[in-house]
Design a protein around this motif. Structure first.
Motif, PDB file in Angstrom:
ATOM      1  N   GLU A  62       0.818  -1.221   0.000  1.00 44.21           N
ATOM      2  CA  GLU A  62       0.000   0.000   0.000  1.00 44.21           C
ATOM      3  C   GLU A  62       0.850   1.270   0.000  1.00 44.21           C
ATOM      4  OE1 GLU A  62      -3.362  -0.133   2.871  1.00 44.21           O
ATOM      5  OE2 GLU A  62      -2.576  -2.118   3.292  1.00 44.21           O
ATOM      6  N   SER A  63       2.042   1.188   0.602  1.00 44.09           N
ATOM      7  CA  SER A  63       2.893   2.377   0.684  1.00 44.09           C
ATOM      8  C   SER A  63       3.302   2.881  -0.693  1.00 44.09           C
ATOM      9  CB  SER A  63       4.144   2.077   1.523  1.00 44.09           C
ATOM     10  OG  SER A  63       4.898   1.039   0.929  1.00 44.09           O
ATOM     11  N   VAL A  64       3.441   1.959  -1.660  1.00 42.65           N
ATOM     12  CA  VAL A  64       3.790   2.378  -3.020  1.00 42.65           C
ATOM     13  C   VAL A  64       2.651   3.189  -3.630  1.00 42.65           C
ATOM     14  CG1 VAL A  64       4.453   1.595  -5.330  1.00 42.65           C
ATOM     15  CG2 VAL A  64       5.307   0.385  -3.316  1.00 42.65           C
ATOM     16  N   LEU A  65       1.416   2.807  -3.308  1.00 45.69           N
ATOM     17  CA  LEU A  65       0.260   3.546  -3.826  1.00 45.69           C
ATOM     18  C   LEU A  65       0.246   4.978  -3.315  1.00 45.69           C
ATOM     19  CD1 LEU A  65      -2.658   0.965  -3.490  1.00 45.69           C
ATOM     20  CD2 LEU A  65      -1.284   1.485  -5.490  1.00 45.69           C
ATOM     21  N   LEU A  66       0.786   5.179  -2.118  1.00 44.97           N
ATOM     22  CA  LEU A  66       0.765   6.514  -1.514  1.00 44.97           C
ATOM     23  C   LEU A  66       1.847   7.418  -2.073  1.00 44.97           C
ATOM     24  CD1 LEU A  66       0.194   5.510   2.211  1.00 44.97           C
ATOM     25  CD2 LEU A  66      -1.489   6.344   0.581  1.00 44.97           C
ATOM     26  N   ASP A  67       2.812   6.836  -2.794  1.00 48.52           N
ATOM     27  CA  ASP A  67       3.899   7.624  -3.366  1.00 48.52           C
ATOM     28  C   ASP A  67       3.370   8.443  -4.537  1.00 48.52           C
ATOM     29  OD1 ASP A  67       6.252   8.597  -4.572  1.00 48.52           O
ATOM     30  OD2 ASP A  67       7.382   6.920  -3.733  1.00 48.52           O
ATOM     31  N   THR A  68       3.441   9.755  -4.387  1.00 43.93           N
ATOM     32  CA  THR A  68       2.892  10.641  -5.419  1.00 43.93           C
ATOM     33  C   THR A  68       3.946  11.062  -6.442  1.00 43.93           C
ATOM     34  OG1 THR A  68       3.333  12.557  -4.002  1.00 43.93           O
ATOM     35  CG2 THR A  68       1.144  11.553  -3.858  1.00 43.93           C
ATOM     36  N   ALA A  69       5.173  10.506  -6.326  1.00 46.89           N
ATOM     37  CA  ALA A  69       6.226  10.879  -7.268  1.00 46.89           C
ATOM     38  C   ALA A  69       5.808  10.525  -8.694  1.00 46.89           C
ATOM     39  CB  ALA A  69       7.527  10.179  -6.897  1.00 46.89           C
ATOM     40  N   GLU A  70       6.027  11.454  -9.600  1.00 46.21           N
ATOM     41  CA  GLU A  70       5.615  11.261 -10.987  1.00 46.21           C
ATOM     42  C   GLU A  70       6.291  10.051 -11.611  1.00 46.21           C
ATOM     43  OE1 GLU A  70       5.499  13.814 -15.183  1.00 46.21           O
ATOM     44  OE2 GLU A  70       6.255  14.709 -13.328  1.00 46.21           O
ATOM     45  N   GLU A  71       7.583   9.849 -11.274  1.00 47.28           N
ATOM     46  CA  GLU A  71       8.320   8.722 -11.849  1.00 47.28           C
ATOM     47  C   GLU A  71       7.712   7.390 -11.443  1.00 47.28           C
ATOM     48  OE1 GLU A  71      11.327   6.837 -14.099  1.00 47.28           O
ATOM     49  OE2 GLU A  71      10.628   8.913 -14.029  1.00 47.28           O
ATOM     50  N   VAL A  72       7.286   7.277 -10.162  1.00 44.07           N
ATOM     51  CA  VAL A  72       6.671   6.040  -9.678  1.00 44.07           C
ATOM     52  C   VAL A  72       5.375   5.764 -10.441  1.00 44.07           C
ATOM     53  CG1 VAL A  72       5.612   4.910  -7.678  1.00 44.07           C
ATOM     54  CG2 VAL A  72       7.710   6.243  -7.395  1.00 44.07           C
ATOM     55  N   ASN A  73       4.528   6.775 -10.551  1.00 44.48           N
ATOM     56  CA  ASN A  73       3.253   6.598 -11.257  1.00 44.48           C
ATOM     57  C   ASN A  73       3.456   6.275 -12.729  1.00 44.48           C
ATOM     58  OD1 ASN A  73       1.683   7.119  -8.965  1.00 44.48           O
ATOM     59  ND2 ASN A  73       1.850   9.329  -9.262  1.00 44.48           N
TER      60      ASN A  73
END
Length: 574
Positions: free
Chosen positions: A443-454
């Motif tokens: 779930e923590s990855v979903l909370l990452d708002t970094a553009e690169e992650v998305n």
């Protein structure tokens, strides 16, 4: 020497390397030598009398008055009391505007009825001051004027020798400002500098005069606390809390109010070590642990902490070698479809075996891999082995067989391997469908708002890879995030499953999660299933898949193949 022979006397004083000036009883300057002109820049026309000399050489009125007063006292002692003239250390302003330090002496020459005051200037004092300034610049921090790392370390070495002879103890408190980088980024470096200066003042005001405060790096300070009772750590705890309170009080800088926190690590001489370098290392280890536990923390060095750090260093070195040797293994744990008890999926799990220890727990080695950027290479090696397994299983078991592979948030950030481009190419080369690989994220990855992650997640999804949300229920557990991120699978954490048969509330929670996931077009995998009763209950609640020791522990690939064969034979006999 005949002072009436002006030319001869001028030649004589010009041969003297130190600046010299002569004045008469009427306070006129009657002669200066070449060295005087070279050092101070003045010509005879610039300083015809002592009044002009004082005005130009000592332009500050208060300092000029002090010089004249001191000079008069020395003259009275020398002439009236027949004492030697005691040299005076003065700061002389040159014609260029530069200020030079000099030691000034005076003697009198008398021939007939003529008496001259001969004033000599020893400008070597300027060299002394120059070297003093160099020494200070080399040993003190230019911003806070505290001892820097080099000088503090020298004083620490001396303190060890002194304390050893006196049989007394001292402590090192290493203090780091939490998130100081954000101060510079959000308020500017000048604001950050002002905060550091004020921090140094507060620290010095919070300790005794006998203690030493130093600055080790941009946001790190150190305090040497002398003459303590090593068997009363509560006294040091009180001091640390006093320091923390001083730092956490509001700062008023450039019409802004700022608040900060700090973390501290403490080591004690001689309890923790009698080596100054090791004491600093131990304090740093304690500081690192304090920062790991959160902001505004205080941690004392312990032998257990040291052993843990040594263990981490050992595993880090061993992991580097294991990655070079490609000796990490991949085990598979079966995932069973609830409707027909058939294994149609598996989760890939990295396993690391050391010859002298056996298997190392993933809970121990995965954080080390993430902290040291090894996770990227480890993830790549796991992926490569998983594709080899998929290549066999899609042929021997089911063309739609899926293997789930875990991916941490660190593997999505900028600077990591571009797996969103590499993996689709590798799957294509093996003629595998991207749907055969499920990417598990927390779930923590979903909370990452970094553009690169998305961007990387979107790239995977567009390529046809499916995603599973792992350990659901242990983090933020917000279905709002799931609505924004269309995953294919939701994995309910084992802590809910373990109590599902005995705790009615847990059963209700699981049923609600299953129903909600289905409403969002996701299938549900229950983790940690250990009994037949749990499996049956989950099946009755509509759970799609189950995974756990009830079916099998994680297996090496050849063991997994054997398990699949035995499971199929058992099902056929049934």
């Amino acid at each position: 020497m005949d002072i009436s022979d002006t030319a001869q006397f001028q030649a004589f004083i010009d041969a003297i390397p130190s600046p010299i000036a002569l004045s008469d009883a009427r306070r006129n300057v009657v002669m200066i030598n070449t060295a005087f002109k070279q050092v101070f820049g003045y010509e005879m026309s610039d300083i015809p009398d002592l009044e002009q000399w004082y005005q130009q050489a000592y332009p500050d009125p208060a300092y000029r008055q002090t010089v004249e007063s001191r000079w008069q006292h020395r003259m009275e002692d020398s002439i009236g009391k027949s004492k030697p003239f005691k040299p005076i250390e003065l700061k002389v302003r040159c014609k260029s505007g530069e200020t030079k330090a000099a030691k000034v002496s005076m003697t009198q020459l008398t021939q007939g009825d003529q008496t001259l005051n001969v004033v000599s200037f020893d400008d070597r004092l300027e060299q002394v001051y120059f070297h003093q300034r160099l020494w200070r610049q080399a040993n003190f921090d230019g911003l806070t004027d505290l001892p820097n790392r080099q000088y503090f370390t020298e004083r620490l070495h001396q303190e060890v020798l002194t304390s050893r002879r006196a049989q007394r103890a001292f402590a090192l408190v290493l203090l780091n400002i939490d998130s100081f980088k954000s101060i510079n980024e959000n308020h500017g470096q000048s604001c950050g500098d002002a905060l550091l200066v004020e921090t140094s003042s507060r620290l010095q005001a919070s300790v005794r005069n006998s203690d030493v405060v130093g600055r080790m790096s941009s946001d790190e300070f150190v305090i040497l606390v002398r003459d303590i009772d090593p068997d009363k750590p509560d006294q040091l705890q009180t001091l640390a809390q006093k320091l923390a309170s001083a730092i956490e009080a509001p700062f008023y800088i450039a019409q802004e109010t700022l608040t900060i926190t700090c973390s501290m690590g403490i080591s004690i001489y001689p309890n923790d070590s009698d080596s100054p370098d090791i004491l600093l290392s131990h304090a740093n280890q304690a500081l690192s642990r304090a920062k790991q536990t959160g902001r505004s923390a205080i941690h004392f060095f312990t032998q257990e902490l040291h052993n843990e750090i040594q263990r981490t260093r050992y595993l880090k070195t061993a992991m580097q070698q294991a990655l070079r040797d490609h000796s990490f293994e991949v085990f598979l744990q079966p995932i069973v479809r609830c409707s027909d008890s058939r294994c149609v999926k598996a989760e890939a799990l990295a396993r690391w075996r050391l010859p002298e220890e056996g298997f190392i727990s993933p809970a121990e080695f995965i954080p080390i891999a993430e902290d040291n950027q090894f996770i990227h290479e480890l993830g790549h090696q796991v992926f490569t082995k998983v594709t080899q397994m998929l290549n066999q299983l899609t042929k021997s078991v089911d063309p739609d067989f899926q293997i789930s592979i875990n991916k941490s948030g660190a593997q999505f950030v900028q600077g990591s391997l571009p797996t969103h481009r590499l993996w689709p190419m590798a799957m294509k080369n093996l003629r595998l469908h991207n749907q055969n690989l499920v990417i598990e994220i927390t779930e923590s990855v979903l909370l990452d708002t970094a553009e690169e992650v998305n961007n990387r997640i979107n790239h995977f999804q567009k390529a046809g890879f499916q995603f599973a949300i792992d350990d659901f229920g242990t983090g933020y557990s917000s279905f709002a995030y799931l609505a924004r991120f269309p995953a294919s699978f939701l994995k309910i954490d084992r802590q809910f499953i373990q109590q599902i048969h005995s705790d009615q509330q847990m059963q209700v929670l699981c049923e609600a999660m299953i129903a909600m996931a289905h409403k969002m077009d996701m299938e549900v995998v229950a983790e940690g299933v250990e009994t037949n009763e749990q499996f049956k209950l989950l099946n009755s609640l509509g759970c799609d898949y189950c995974q756990g020791f009830y079916f099998s522990k994680p297996l090496a690939f050849h063991e997994f193949e054997d398990w699949l064969e035995k499971s199929a034979n058992k099902k056929n006999r049934a």
